[in-house]
Design a protein around this motif. Structure first.
Motif, short mmCIF file in Angstrom:
data_model
loop_
_atom_site.label_atom_id
_atom_site.label_comp_id
_atom_site.label_asym_id
_atom_site.label_seq_id
_atom_site.Cartn_x
_atom_site.Cartn_y
_atom_site.Cartn_z
N MET A 175 0.84 -1.20 0.00
CA MET A 175 0.00 0.00 0.00
C MET A 175 0.88 1.26 0.00
O MET A 175 1.91 1.30 0.65
N TYR A 176 0.39 2.27 -0.74
CA TYR A 176 1.12 3.54 -0.81
C TYR A 176 0.21 4.65 -0.30
O TYR A 176 -1.01 4.58 -0.46
N PRO A 177 0.80 5.69 0.28
CA PRO A 177 -0.05 6.77 0.79
C PRO A 177 -0.80 7.47 -0.35
O PRO A 177 -0.27 7.60 -1.46
N TRP A 193 -1.50 10.17 -2.49
CA TRP A 193 -0.49 11.18 -2.85
C TRP A 193 -0.84 12.59 -2.37
O TRP A 193 0.05 13.36 -1.96
N GLN A 239 -0.56 12.86 1.45
CA GLN A 239 0.83 12.72 1.87
C GLN A 239 1.63 13.99 1.55
O GLN A 239 2.39 14.48 2.37
N ARG A 240 1.42 14.52 0.36
CA ARG A 240 2.17 15.72 -0.03
C ARG A 240 1.78 16.90 0.84
O ARG A 240 2.64 17.68 1.27
N TYR A 258 0.70 16.72 3.85
CA TYR A 258 1.27 16.44 5.17
C TYR A 258 2.75 16.83 5.20
O TYR A 258 3.22 17.49 6.13
N LEU A 259 3.48 16.45 4.16
CA LEU A 259 4.93 16.64 4.17
C LEU A 259 5.33 18.10 3.96
O LEU A 259 6.20 18.62 4.64
N GLU A 265 -4.62 5.32 2.01
CA GLU A 265 -3.60 4.64 1.22
C GLU A 265 -4.23 3.96 0.02
O GLU A 265 -5.41 3.66 0.00
N GLN A 305 3.78 6.00 -10.37
CA GLN A 305 4.89 6.17 -9.44
C GLN A 305 6.21 5.76 -10.06
O GLN A 305 7.23 6.43 -9.90
N LEU A 335 2.92 16.10 -7.33
CA LEU A 335 2.55 15.52 -6.04
C LEU A 335 3.71 14.73 -5.43
O LEU A 335 3.98 14.84 -4.24
N LEU A 336 4.39 13.95 -6.25
CA LEU A 336 5.48 13.13 -5.71
C LEU A 336 6.72 13.97 -5.39
O LEU A 336 7.41 13.72 -4.42
N TYR A 337 7.00 14.97 -6.22
CA TYR A 337 8.22 15.76 -6.04
C TYR A 337 8.01 16.95 -5.10
O TYR A 337 8.97 17.52 -4.60
N LEU A 396 13.20 11.86 -3.31
CA LEU A 396 12.07 12.79 -3.33
C LEU A 396 12.16 13.77 -2.16
O LEU A 396 11.58 14.85 -2.20
N LYS A 398 9.39 13.94 9.49
CA LYS A 398 8.22 13.33 8.87
C LYS A 398 8.67 12.15 8.00
O LYS A 398 9.82 12.08 7.61
N PHE A 419 8.26 10.06 1.33
CA PHE A 419 6.99 10.08 0.62
C PHE A 419 6.23 8.76 0.57
O PHE A 419 5.01 8.72 0.74
N GLN A 462 4.70 5.31 5.66
CA GLN A 462 3.69 5.75 6.62
C GLN A 462 4.15 5.43 8.04
O GLN A 462 4.83 4.44 8.27
N ARG A 510 5.04 1.51 7.93
CA ARG A 510 4.55 0.75 6.80
C ARG A 510 5.11 1.35 5.53
O ARG A 510 5.27 2.56 5.43
#
Lengths: 475, 475
Positions: free
Chosen positions: A1-3, A5, A8-9, A11-12, A136, A166, A203-205, B174, B312, B315, B318, B335
């Motif tokens: 599972m991936y967050p 996007w 997550q972005r 949040y970061l 996720e 991704q 979103l990823l970068y 990233l 944090k 990317f 989790q 995770r």
């Protein structure tokens, strides 16, 4: 599972600039908040999590917000090309079985009749209903679906998964690098993979997008001169317009501007040399809908040394030429985590790969140093201003006309668009070329309508009666 | 399937500098050629593709070449910590069932007896035998195995797969960005994940490594002043030495130097402030062997604002705190695609995750802005100069001595190493602390030997008779 996007972005890097459109801008936190609001509004309107919805509109923040809202709801998003005719759209909506279309107000009249639809303004004025937003996503989840035509038959809906996008974005960053202050200018359509992949990279970068709904060459070129942006995706025809504007002003690209990704067919050598004069780094790429954007790129340093090459694969990708002797010309095959798992609808059962290798139908070779050269796009593909045009699709339309017995379409070189389609027809009843043109305009997006229709007595065919489109070209 | 990293990197950027060691340097093409030669020599010596082999030696190009040769052969590589005793090594070799040890000539005497082994010079002098080198690797393939101790019991061999390493390297890029001219200074051991992850990043990013087999503080600091390198991984104790050297010379980090990743436990606030004075960007990280390096990082900008935080998640990762109320202090759970699929050997059946979440045993909390604070490392972990020391392991050794009835170990603050282990023992026979020290020295790596052994009448225990190590600390 991936967050997820978007979550997550935000949040970061909540306060980083995410999107710039005309005079307005949004942070990642703001995009998150507004897209969540839209997701709650879509829920009120009955959009179910995981359902398949279509979306159509120009490249605006409203479109981006709607796209993100659908991502939050884990919808399978069918991205409709807003240049298509009602007939073409009707085909894609029927084939994809999209439950509804989310449409920009200005595009509503482009939709075929009897389609379940909500305009962006209807959605924005709806009440909100609470819904659990997935934190996720599964790597196999289909995020986007884009229609592409092939050698034969009908347009095919290509799945692009979380994993595909991704892999594409991370392989790309290993090639072109990344800095916090990078910003992408997006003036390619968001309904094409060239545009959508900019969204994914943002979103990823954690990079900003300068979004354009029109190819406003003056403003865009000024961004490149001023260095407001660092990256941009172009096709040959838009590159030429930027070069022309730079030349008129006797200006150069800012040293902060890093790289222009040129896709959608080969870039003329002359453009590369002119770009070099303007200190504009151009990277030629080879990619397609089925590979969620770039598979190979030619670095700027190699641009003039390896003229005509599409470069080497991105790090996680593999390329080979499918031909008996192991070297020489043959079909280009691609393998990697960016390759689509398959189609939807009518072609859902059609396998896209053989032992994990995507057989592109494109013809090319790999030179002694490992650089890819693409000789012929699949199915005599015509690339006109970055849009793919499949001869078979136009031929099929012509053949539905009662006066047409045979039809053959090929590309003609065109100074502005790279190529334009022209048609050869054998008639069984009398009709004028003008009447055929009008017929095509009803059925085909404008860029697909043959620029010229030529009446002939017979079409060139081989022994097996297969149409020789390359022969047409010579005529 | 993913491309063999070494072949792919040499294909994409053959002439780029890959490795610098003292006065010598190698390109990616040269590393490929030499590692393939080693792979052919290992084949002659009977190393089978896919077999499990151990490797031990200082951080030299010979070691890197041997590591790459084993990767070519798709071996599962057990990375032996060269600071361990013969007994500790014997345990890992037996548990892992490694078929042989590839050992640097200077480390041969450190190995326990009766171990199937080849020295690096024996291998380099062997004939070559042709072997098919895998062009691609499965994402599940275990590339490396590192032993780590846990709360209880014996050291566990942690699998690190192709997928784990790739996810770690791409998530990291990233966060910290990437440029072609980046170069990593590696003075952390290659047998730790901190060092091995630099190797992986070099291959994926195409960046050079400046490799050091000794922590030569003068030369290393000079690289930072001159900007020959852009990145470095440190632990608190090595960071302090660099800061001290910068201060003595009244020098600053070059603007070309980008970031120092500080792992292996918290960095004292005073160091961060001193680093700030020297224009040295320090990024605090939280990671472990089970997560193939970093899980979370604190950016340099936040360094002084969020003192003590590990930042944090990267990317694709989790983080959550496992505690009943959903906020507050609790066990840190992780995770993501960088989390190990599990152990080998004795603990092969022990699951590492619950519903995909790695329960670290570390205690922490996440503040209102989403920053992680690590309060207590698992199992009262003692971190001494970046090496993890598990009290249980030292206690188990002490308890094997016939004179010892009970033993309790905890960490004591130490100005130089951060922490050092000290032991409390309850005796059943008379013995001196010196005799116990000598006993420990035979069984334990030097950094694990208690700096002090204190005789007591009883150990603090709770109602369930569980040793209260935190109570020990107060005594």
């Amino acid at each position: 599972m991936y967050p997820n996007w978007i979550l997550q972005r935000a949040y970061l890097t909540p306060t980083r600039q995410a999107l710039v459109f005309h005079e307005q801008s949004w942070t990642f936190e703001q995009l998150k908040e507004q897209s969540l609001q839209r997701a709650h509004q879509l829920t009120t309107l009955g959009v179910q999590q995981g359902s398949r919805v279509a979306i159509m509109g120009p490249s605006t923040p409203y479109f981006v917000m709607m796209l993100y809202a659908c991502m939050h709801l884990q919808c399978e998003i069918v991205l409709l090309n807003r240049r298509l005719t009602k007939e073409e759209l009707a085909y894609q909506l029927a084939d994809s079985e999209a439950v509804m279309v989310l449409v920009a107000d200005e595009d509503q009249e482009k939709l075929p009749p009897h389609v379940q639809q909500y305009t962006f303004s209807t959605i924005a004025n709806s009440a909100e209903m609470a819904v659990d937003i997935a934190q996720e996503w599964s790597i196999q989840h289909t995020i986007s679906i884009m229609y592409t035509s092939g050698t034969t038959g009908f347009p095919k809906g290509v799945r692009q998964t979380v994993g595909n996008h991704q892999a594409s974005a991370t392989a790309s960053v290993l090639n072109i690098g990344l800095q916090t202050e990078d910003a992408w200018l997006c003036a390619v359509p968001l309904f094409h993979i060239s545009g959508l992949s900019i969204i994914v990279r943002s979103l990823l970068y954690g990079n900003a997008i300068y979004l354009y709904d029109q190819f406003d060459v003056e403003t865009i070129t000024q961004h490149i001169i001023d260095g407001d942006v660092t990256h941009m995706s172009v096709v040959a025809v838009t590159l030429e317009r930027i070069l022309h504007t730079l030349e008129q002003q006797n200006a150069q690209a800012s040293p902060r501007f890093k790289v222009m990704l040129a896709g959608g067919g080969p870039v003329p050598v002359d453009y590369l040399q002119r770009a070099y004069q303007r200190k504009l780094a151009v990277v030629q790429t080879y990619g397609m809908t089925e590979t969620a954007s770039q598979t190979a790129t030619l670095t700027s340093e190699d641009g003039l040394r390896k003229i005509g090459s599409a470069g080497k694969p991105l790090f996680f990708n593999q390329l080979r030429i499918n031909e008996p002797n192991g070297h020489g010309e043959g079909e280009i095959c691609i393998r990697g985590p960016h390759v689509t798992p398959g189609y939807i609808g009518r072609y859902a059962d059609k396998s896209t790969t053989v032992n994990g290798w995507l057989h592109t139908g494109d013809i090319g070779y790999i030179d002694a140093e490992g650089y890819l050269f693409v000789l012929d796009r699949r199915a005599d593909l015509i690339i006109s201003g970055g849009e793919n045009i499949y001869p078979a699709e136009i031929e099929n339309v012509l053949l539905t006309h009662p006066a047409v017995q045979e039809a053959g379409v090929c590309g003609q070189e065109d100074e502005r668009w790279g190529q334009v389609p022209i048609a050869f027809v054998v008639l069984k009843e009398t009709i004028t070329t003008e009447q055929l043109q009008v017929f095509c305009q009803q059925k085909l997006a404008r860029y697909k309508v043959p620029k010229e229709i030529i009446m002939v007595d017979e079409l060139p065919r081989n022994g097996a009666n297969k149409l020789l489109r390359r022969q047409l070209k010579k005529e």
